[in-house]
Design a protein around this motif. Sequence first.
Motif, PDB file in Angstrom:
ATOM      1  N   VAL A  36      47.852  27.191  21.678  1.00 38.00           N
ATOM      2  CA  VAL A  36      49.011  27.384  20.815  1.00 38.00           C
ATOM      3  C   VAL A  36      50.270  27.140  21.643  1.00 38.00           C
ATOM      4  N   ARG A  37      51.192  26.348  21.086  1.00 38.80           N
ATOM      5  CA  ARG A  37      52.448  25.972  21.757  1.00 38.80           C
ATOM      6  C   ARG A  37      52.192  25.431  23.163  1.00 38.80           C
ATOM      7  N   SER A  38      51.343  24.472  23.243  1.00 39.88           N
ATOM      8  CA  SER A  38      50.929  23.930  24.537  1.00 39.88           C
ATOM      9  C   SER A  38      52.073  23.232  25.250  1.00 39.88           C
ATOM     10  N   ARG A  39      52.187  23.489  26.553  1.00 32.63           N
ATOM     11  CA  ARG A  39      53.108  22.762  27.432  1.00 32.63           C
ATOM     12  C   ARG A  39      52.329  21.769  28.266  1.00 32.63           C
ATOM     13  N   GLY A  40      51.049  21.655  28.009  1.00 28.46           N
ATOM     14  CA  GLY A  40      50.232  20.685  28.708  1.00 28.46           C
ATOM     15  C   GLY A  40      49.311  21.337  29.720  1.00 28.46           C
ATOM     16  N   HIS A  41      48.446  20.527  30.271  1.00 25.42           N
ATOM     17  CA  HIS A  41      47.496  20.998  31.282  1.00 25.42           C
ATOM     18  C   HIS A  41      48.130  20.796  32.650  1.00 25.42           C
ATOM     19  N   TRP A  42      48.322  21.860  33.386  1.00 27.46           N
ATOM     20  CA  TRP A  42      48.922  21.792  34.719  1.00 27.46           C
ATOM     21  C   TRP A  42      47.792  21.750  35.733  1.00 27.46           C
ATOM     22  N   LEU A  43      47.678  20.637  36.433  1.00 25.23           N
ATOM     23  CA  LEU A  43      46.612  20.486  37.417  1.00 25.23           C
ATOM     24  C   LEU A  43      46.808  21.413  38.610  1.00 25.23           C
ATOM     25  N   GLY A  44      48.064  21.770  38.929  1.00 22.75           N
ATOM     26  CA  GLY A  44      48.340  22.652  40.060  1.00 22.75           C
ATOM     27  C   GLY A  44      47.765  24.043  39.880  1.00 22.75           C
ATOM     28  N   ILE A  45      47.702  24.505  38.627  1.00 22.53           N
ATOM     29  CA  ILE A  45      47.138  25.831  38.368  1.00 22.53           C
ATOM     30  C   ILE A  45      45.784  25.733  37.672  1.00 22.53           C
ATOM     31  N   ARG A  46      45.343  24.493  37.437  1.00 15.69           N
ATOM     32  CA  ARG A  46      44.036  24.212  36.837  1.00 15.69           C
ATOM     33  C   ARG A  46      43.843  24.940  35.515  1.00 15.69           C
ATOM     34  N   ASN A  47      44.885  24.887  34.684  1.00 14.58           N
ATOM     35  CA  ASN A  47      44.832  25.592  33.416  1.00 14.58           C
ATOM     36  C   ASN A  47      45.858  24.990  32.467  1.00 14.58           C
ATOM     37  N   CYS A  48      45.633  25.178  31.182  1.00 17.25           N
ATOM     38  CA  CYS A  48      46.636  24.805  30.198  1.00 17.25           C
ATOM     39  C   CYS A  48      47.684  25.896  30.123  1.00 17.25           C
ATOM     40  N   VAL A  49      48.900  25.480  29.874  1.00 19.78           N
ATOM     41  CA  VAL A  49      49.986  26.434  29.700  1.00 19.78           C
ATOM     42  C   VAL A  49      50.367  26.407  28.237  1.00 19.78           C
ATOM     43  N   GLY A  50      50.335  27.576  27.630  1.00 20.81           N
ATOM     44  CA  GLY A  50      50.674  27.709  26.224  1.00 20.81           C
ATOM     45  C   GLY A  50      51.387  29.017  25.968  1.00 20.81           C
ATOM     46  N   LEU A  52      50.441  32.066  25.355  1.00 19.36           N
ATOM     47  CA  LEU A  52      49.983  33.324  25.939  1.00 19.36           C
ATOM     48  C   LEU A  52      50.146  33.404  27.452  1.00 19.36           C
ATOM     49  N   ASN A  53      50.341  32.282  28.141  1.00 15.36           N
ATOM     50  CA  ASN A  53      50.515  32.349  29.596  1.00 15.36           C
ATOM     51  C   ASN A  53      51.772  31.632  30.084  1.00 15.36           C
ATOM     52  N   TYR A  54      52.665  31.272  29.175  1.00 14.27           N
ATOM     53  CA  TYR A  54      53.901  30.587  29.544  1.00 14.27           C
ATOM     54  C   TYR A  54      54.793  31.490  30.396  1.00 14.27           C
ATOM     55  N   LYS A  55      54.791  32.768  30.097  1.00 13.48           N
ATOM     56  CA  LYS A  55      55.561  33.740  30.878  1.00 13.48           C
ATOM     57  C   LYS A  55      55.154  33.681  32.348  1.00 13.48           C
ATOM     58  N   PHE A  56      53.879  33.593  32.609  1.00 17.14           N
ATOM     59  CA  PHE A  56      53.387  33.605  33.982  1.00 17.14           C
ATOM     60  C   PHE A  56      53.716  32.300  34.714  1.00 17.14           C
ATOM     61  N   LEU A  57      53.798  31.182  33.989  1.00 18.08           N
ATOM     62  CA  LEU A  57      54.223  29.938  34.606  1.00 18.08           C
ATOM     63  C   LEU A  57      55.681  30.041  35.059  1.00 18.08           C
ATOM     64  N   ILE A  58      56.545  30.557  34.191  1.00 17.92           N
ATOM     65  CA  ILE A  58      57.960  30.716  34.539  1.00 17.92           C
ATOM     66  C   ILE A  58      58.091  31.658  35.728  1.00 17.92           C
ATOM     67  N   GLN A  59      57.355  32.769  35.720  1.00 18.97           N
ATOM     68  CA  GLN A  59      57.406  33.713  36.843  1.00 18.97           C
ATOM     69  C   GLN A  59      56.916  33.049  38.130  1.00 18.97           C
ATOM     70  N   PHE A  60      55.828  32.311  38.050  1.00 16.77           N
ATOM     71  CA  PHE A  60      55.298  31.627  39.228  1.00 16.77           C
ATOM     72  C   PHE A  60      56.332  30.668  39.802  1.00 16.77           C
ATOM     73  N   LEU A  61      56.967  29.869  38.947  1.00 16.11           N
ATOM     74  CA  LEU A  61      57.954  28.907  39.422  1.00 16.11           C
ATOM     75  C   LEU A  61      59.176  29.604  40.006  1.00 16.11           C
ATOM     76  N   PHE A  62      59.618  30.700  39.380  1.00 14.27           N
ATOM     77  CA  PHE A  62      60.765  31.440  39.910  1.00 14.27           C
ATOM     78  C   PHE A  62      60.476  31.978  41.304  1.00 14.27           C
ATOM     79  N   TRP A  63      59.326  32.629  41.462  1.00 12.50           N
ATOM     80  CA  TRP A  63      58.994  33.218  42.761  1.00 12.50           C
ATOM     81  C   TRP A  63      58.658  32.148  43.787  1.00 12.50           C
ATOM     82  N   ALA A  64      58.117  31.021  43.370  1.00 11.19           N
ATOM     83  CA  ALA A  64      57.889  29.916  44.305  1.00 11.19           C
ATOM     84  C   ALA A  64      59.218  29.385  44.831  1.00 11.19           C
TER      85      ALA A  64
END
Length: 148
Positions: A36-50, A52-64
């Motif tokens: 749902v609301r896919s942002r695509g498959h991110w090979l760096g995290i080996r998972n699709c971002v949609g 339910l986990n978009y929050k964690f992608l933003i957090q990961f990028l911020f802390w990185a």
Amino acid sequence: SSGINAEYGDWGICRSCEIFIPPQTVHCDLCNGCIVRSRGHWLGIRNCVGMLNYKFLIQFLFWACAFSLYSLCLTFRYSGTSASLSSAISFFILVVHFYCLSKEVRHLSTREVGLAATMAQVFGRGNRLFWLFPCSSSISSKPDVADM
């Protein structure tokens, strides 16, 4: 097909999974699931971002970005102002993460409801101080169809 649309609104059927899917849902062949609301498959995290986990992608990028900047500062502090391979690598990593983070924030700000409302949908309606920390939020595991 018209009976499905009349009864279920904008919902459709995934051709691969053969299940009902809400609007803005796509099937990922790599994950073999509907996102749902896919942002695509991110090979760096080996998972699709949609949704339910978009929050964690933003957090990961911020802390990185934060830790890359910290690493760059430490490199300059302890190696002086001379350009070294480690400072170049730290700077490159910082630029890549910052680019990805800014791209995702730009994506959030293009939504019709505005950036603040979209951030609340992504990070939850809880305390905004905890948005950048991996804490639980008010996002349920079941997406609200009314918000789509």
